[in-house]
Design an enzyme around this catalytic site. Sequence first.
Site, PDB file in Angstrom:
ATOM      1  N   SER A 235      35.340  41.635  36.841  1.00  0.00           N
ATOM      2  CA  SER A 235      34.829  42.613  35.885  1.00  0.00           C
ATOM      3  C   SER A 235      35.963  43.427  35.256  1.00  0.00           C
ATOM      4  O   SER A 235      36.834  42.847  34.624  1.00  0.00           O
ATOM      5  CB  SER A 235      33.800  43.495  36.585  1.00  0.00           C
ATOM      6  OG  SER A 235      32.918  43.995  35.641  1.00  0.00           O
ATOM      7  N   LYS A 239      39.357  41.943  33.479  1.00  0.00           N
ATOM      8  CA  LYS A 239      39.998  42.249  32.198  1.00  0.00           C
ATOM      9  C   LYS A 239      41.492  42.429  32.468  1.00  0.00           C
ATOM     10  O   LYS A 239      42.352  41.930  31.732  1.00  0.00           O
ATOM     11  CB  LYS A 239      39.409  43.533  31.600  1.00  0.00           C
ATOM     12  CG  LYS A 239      37.876  43.530  31.425  1.00  0.00           C
ATOM     13  CD  LYS A 239      37.382  44.853  30.821  1.00  0.00           C
ATOM     14  CE  LYS A 239      35.975  45.273  31.223  1.00  0.00           C
ATOM     15  NZ  LYS A 239      34.864  44.534  30.708  1.00  0.00           N
ATOM     16  N   TRP A 326      24.987  41.137  30.060  1.00  0.00           N
ATOM     17  CA  TRP A 326      25.842  42.237  29.591  1.00  0.00           C
ATOM     18  C   TRP A 326      27.271  41.735  29.327  1.00  0.00           C
ATOM     19  O   TRP A 326      27.953  42.193  28.434  1.00  0.00           O
ATOM     20  CB  TRP A 326      25.816  43.305  30.686  1.00  0.00           C
ATOM     21  CG  TRP A 326      26.561  44.572  30.437  1.00  0.00           C
ATOM     22  CD1 TRP A 326      27.615  45.051  31.169  1.00  0.00           C
ATOM     23  CD2 TRP A 326      26.297  45.576  29.445  1.00  0.00           C
ATOM     24  NE1 TRP A 326      28.025  46.261  30.683  1.00  0.00           N
ATOM     25  CE2 TRP A 326      27.228  46.610  29.627  1.00  0.00           C
ATOM     26  CE3 TRP A 326      25.351  45.693  28.406  1.00  0.00           C
ATOM     27  CZ2 TRP A 326      27.272  47.745  28.827  1.00  0.00           C
ATOM     28  CZ3 TRP A 326      25.396  46.833  27.607  1.00  0.00           C
ATOM     29  CH2 TRP A 326      26.342  47.830  27.814  1.00  0.00           C
ATOM     30  N   HIS A 377      25.936  40.011  38.646  1.00  0.00           N
ATOM     31  CA  HIS A 377      27.303  40.412  38.332  1.00  0.00           C
ATOM     32  C   HIS A 377      28.022  40.754  39.645  1.00  0.00           C
ATOM     33  O   HIS A 377      27.733  41.784  40.259  1.00  0.00           O
ATOM     34  CB  HIS A 377      27.208  41.653  37.438  1.00  0.00           C
ATOM     35  CG  HIS A 377      28.520  42.243  37.066  1.00  0.00           C
ATOM     36  ND1 HIS A 377      29.340  41.671  36.126  1.00  0.00           N
ATOM     37  CD2 HIS A 377      29.165  43.364  37.496  1.00  0.00           C
ATOM     38  CE1 HIS A 377      30.428  42.425  35.986  1.00  0.00           C
ATOM     39  NE2 HIS A 377      30.344  43.456  36.811  1.00  0.00           N
TER      40      HIS A 377
END
Length: 401
Positions: A235, A239, A326, A377
């Site tokens: 997550s 990044k 999302w 997630h």
Amino acid sequence: MKSILSLLLLFSIALQLHAQRPASTNYEESKVPEYTLPPVLKTSTGKKVTSVKSWEKARRPEILNLFAENIYGQMPLKYDRITYSLINEDKKSMSGKAHLKEVMIEVFNQNKSVKINLTLFIPNHKTGPAPVFLLINNRPKENTDPSRTVISEFWPAEVLIEGGYAIAAFQVNDLAPDNKVSFMNGALQLYPELLNADNGMRAIGAWAWGASRVMDYFETDPQLDKKRVAITGHSRGGKASLWAAANDQRFALCISNCSGNSGAALARRQFGERIKVINTSFPHWFNTNYKKYNEHEDQLPVDQHMLISLIAPRPVYATNASEDLWADPKGTYLSLKNAEEVYGLYGLKSALPEFQPALNIPIIESPMAYHNREGKHDLTVYDWKQFIRFADYHYTKKEGR
Ligand code: GTR
């Protein structure tokens, strides 16, 4: 009273962990606007890039700088000094299967310092330097418990050791607390000029910079194979793992788990999380310039397929989870697909099918790997097992076996 206070505290932590999801969030494919991705293989002056040489000399540095200027911020170019202290060691941890090292890495610059606490397990059954997975840990430290009292799926160290890999982790908060009020109380103390600049790094840049300082340490540890270090994150950590691999070519592999917006997913699709939302919930993650693109994704001089391209020719693996719209699974897949031409310059052929593969069908034997796991997630043992297969495949391929 005490319980009300702790409830309030939990509530504010939950708010920090999750972006506010506006009612206007688009989850419908039919509502994705038409968009044109900026070309990867054309320089800003319109020159076509047709060789590795012009990619590496001209276009790659240009794209790297565009990401630094407009999204993640410029990284520090130097530091005065770095020290490594072994603060705890157990040569027979995990019932003798692994060698535990807890290393404190201290980086000094302009009379200030930042401390990175590294937890590292090295397999004992392997002879020779071990390949490593390094996790940029954005979850609580218990997930990477050196005593193994807590065993978490998020960092299943035993599974990696069994597979012949060393596994390491550091906490993002050591580099930049994940909080809009206090993010500067870490690496940015060493670089006030970056903190004060609209194009200077912020939290995600600081986490990626920290991963490179851990890499500095790995280079000094003879038990590790410094040519085989995989940088991993989930997550927001995913990044950062992409940005770390883009900047630091010592990372041999990059894994970005459920990284979504401003990670592996294309911004121009405006599907799921959008730039304005991420910049509002987490203003401390990206540089000030990025705020200009709130609701103006189309004006960004880059899109995330170009971040994947910066990792070429090194293998990169991006993942999603079925319930995590999302993070835009399709947009993540398209980002990998649109990086194919850069890998192609190196003669590397993608094995990604034209359309996103079905759930739980990992595509591993490809320089750009992908899977969409059924579920939430998260970073799970299932994901890690695929990462091991991916590393096994690419490392043995390199050896020409
Ligand atoms: C979410 C955020 C995502 C992702 C995630 C996480 O709330 O909107 O971009 O980074 O947090 O880090 O778990």
